[in-house]
Design a protein around this motif. Structure first.
Motif, short mmCIF file in Angstrom:
data_model
loop_
_atom_site.label_atom_id
_atom_site.label_comp_id
_atom_site.label_asym_id
_atom_site.label_seq_id
_atom_site.Cartn_x
_atom_site.Cartn_y
_atom_site.Cartn_z
N THR A 1 0.99 -1.32 0.04
CA THR A 1 0.08 -0.03 0.00
C THR A 1 0.80 1.18 -0.06
OG1 THR A 1 -0.01 0.00 2.36
CG2 THR A 1 -1.77 -1.10 1.11
N HIS B 1 -2.65 4.29 -3.65
CA HIS B 1 -3.17 3.12 -4.48
C HIS B 1 -2.53 1.84 -3.66
CE1 HIS B 1 -4.76 6.03 -6.93
NE2 HIS B 1 -3.72 6.48 -7.54
N GLU C 1 -4.94 -1.71 -7.60
CA GLU C 1 -6.06 -0.91 -7.05
C GLU C 1 -6.14 0.53 -7.00
OE1 GLU C 1 -9.04 0.17 -6.27
OE2 GLU C 1 -9.82 -1.48 -5.07
N GLU D 1 -8.90 2.95 -6.14
CA GLU D 1 -9.92 3.47 -5.97
C GLU D 1 -10.51 3.70 -4.56
OE1 GLU D 1 -13.10 1.30 -8.22
OE2 GLU D 1 -12.48 2.05 -10.17
N LEU D 2 -9.32 3.55 -3.78
CA LEU D 2 -9.29 3.40 -2.25
C LEU D 2 -9.25 4.99 -1.90
CD1 LEU D 2 -7.87 0.12 -1.46
CD2 LEU D 2 -10.28 0.70 -1.58
N PRO E 1 -5.54 3.55 1.20
CA PRO E 1 -5.27 2.06 1.96
C PRO E 1 -4.01 2.02 2.73
CG PRO E 1 -4.09 2.56 -0.31
CD PRO E 1 -4.96 3.76 0.08
N ASP F 1 -9.02 0.20 3.84
CA ASP F 1 -9.07 1.75 3.69
C ASP F 1 -9.19 2.41 4.76
OD1 ASP F 1 -9.37 4.21 2.65
OD2 ASP F 1 -10.73 3.59 0.95
N THR G 1 -12.73 -2.48 4.94
CA THR G 1 -11.86 -3.46 4.73
C THR G 1 -12.38 -4.09 3.61
OG1 THR G 1 -10.54 -3.31 6.79
CG2 THR G 1 -10.19 -5.41 5.26
N TYR G 2 -11.64 -4.38 2.36
CA TYR G 2 -12.21 -5.27 1.39
C TYR G 2 -11.31 -6.51 0.99
CZ TYR G 2 -14.32 -0.51 0.04
OH TYR G 2 -15.33 0.58 0.27
N LYS H 1 -13.96 -7.33 -6.33
CA LYS H 1 -13.79 -6.56 -4.98
C LYS H 1 -15.04 -6.41 -4.61
CE LYS H 1 -12.88 -1.79 -3.61
NZ LYS H 1 -12.77 -0.36 -4.13
N GLY I 1 -11.85 0.06 9.26
CA GLY I 1 -10.67 0.05 8.80
C GLY I 1 -9.50 -0.32 9.24
#
Length: 291
Positions: free
Chosen positions: A141, A162, A177, A179-180, A183, A199, A205-206, A219, A226
């Motif tokens: 991250t 990202h 990734e 789109e957070l 992170p 995130d 959290t994903y 996803k 988070g």
């Protein structure tokens, strides 16, 4: 993680939670194994169960010896290492954010820089990383936490915050990734098929599927919390940090909370000879805890 903010958690909510009382009883009280640090981070376990962690503001990596339960200094020049993880060849990787790089240490504490930039720009500040145990690829991250010690401008170096993939030979990097919001913690499963990313700014959290080409797919929201650092046990339960340690089962359901007597719990990993001791870095202290 380079920030000193507090996320307020309601004590009443924790007391009323149907899972907290019984689940907490499964864990013993965290045992203090070291204190007097500036801010501890990034625990990682080696093949014999020894645990390494960072004292980031003091630019040091410490080592806890499983054989005699003692702490020893591993390195004093770490590039302000944050998150740590061992690669599949036994070298220690570090998110060294003094100059926004990924470093690799041998077991004598010597290092080489293995990654410095993406598309000709420095990173924002690599924070946490996980090595796929099957392929050897590295996921990390890259949030931005502004810091006044930086040798460059503390502003955003990339076009966002990202997640990246670094190939096992450290020669190819791919953004996986974008789109957070921010992170931070990251960990994957032992079979190398799923990746969890926290995130922290979004409070979520994903979980992702890891494809054969190392990209991420499908996803989905794992839980509405988070995390700074995170780890996973051999039953697939995921451990998130912040105000103590909160445990979620593979379905994303809260099953335990481990209170920690510190202002902020930064990171966790399992170590010791049997890999069943939970090590917790928490502000200026380090703890261990067992069921």
């Amino acid at each position: 993680m380079d920030r000193f903010f507090i996320i307020t958690v309601s004590l009443i909510t924790l007391m009323l939670s149907p899972w907290s009382a019984s689940a907490q009883a499964e864990w013993g009280k965290p045992e203090l194994i070291g204190e007097g640090f500036a801010f501890t981070e990034g625990p990682a376990v080696d093949k014999v169960g020894d645990v390494y962690f960072t004292d980031q503001p003091n630019d040091r990596i410490w080592k806890w010896l499983a054989e005699d339960n003692k702490l020893t200094l591993f390195s004093e020049k770490t590039g302000r290492a944050n998150g740590l993880y061992f690669d599949n060849k036994g070298a220690l990787l570090a998110c060294s954010d003094l100059d926004n790089e990924i470093w690799k240490f041998d077991m004598q504490g010597n290092h080489v820089v293995v990654f410095t930039s993406y598309e000709d720009n420095k990173l924002n500040g690599p924070n946490d990383l996980w090595v796929n145990p099957i392929t050897g690829g590295v996921y990390f991250t890259d949030p931005l936490y502004k810091r006044d010690y930086w040798t460059r401008s503390p502003e955003m170096q990339q076009d966002g915050q990202h997640v990246y993939y670094l190939s096992p030979d450290y020669k190819r990097v791919v953004r996986v990734e974008a789109e957070l919001m921010q992170p931070n913690g990251i960990v994957g499963t032992a079979d190398g098929k799923r990746l969890y990313v926290a995130d922290i700014r979004a409070g979520k959290t994903y979980v992702y599927d890891i494809k054969d080409d190392a990209s991420l797919a499908d996803k989905r929201l794992f839980c509405t919390m988070g995390s700074d650092g995170m780890t996973i046990d051999d039953e697939g339960n995921v451990y998130l940090t912040g105000q103590g340690v909160t445990v979620f089962n593979p379905k994303g359901e809260k099953i335990a909370h481990i209170p920690v007597e510190a202002g902020w719990t930064a990171n966790v990993c399992f170590g010791g000879k049997d890999r069943k001791t939970l090590f917790i870095t928490a502000s200026e202290k380090v703890y261990k805890c067992r069921k």
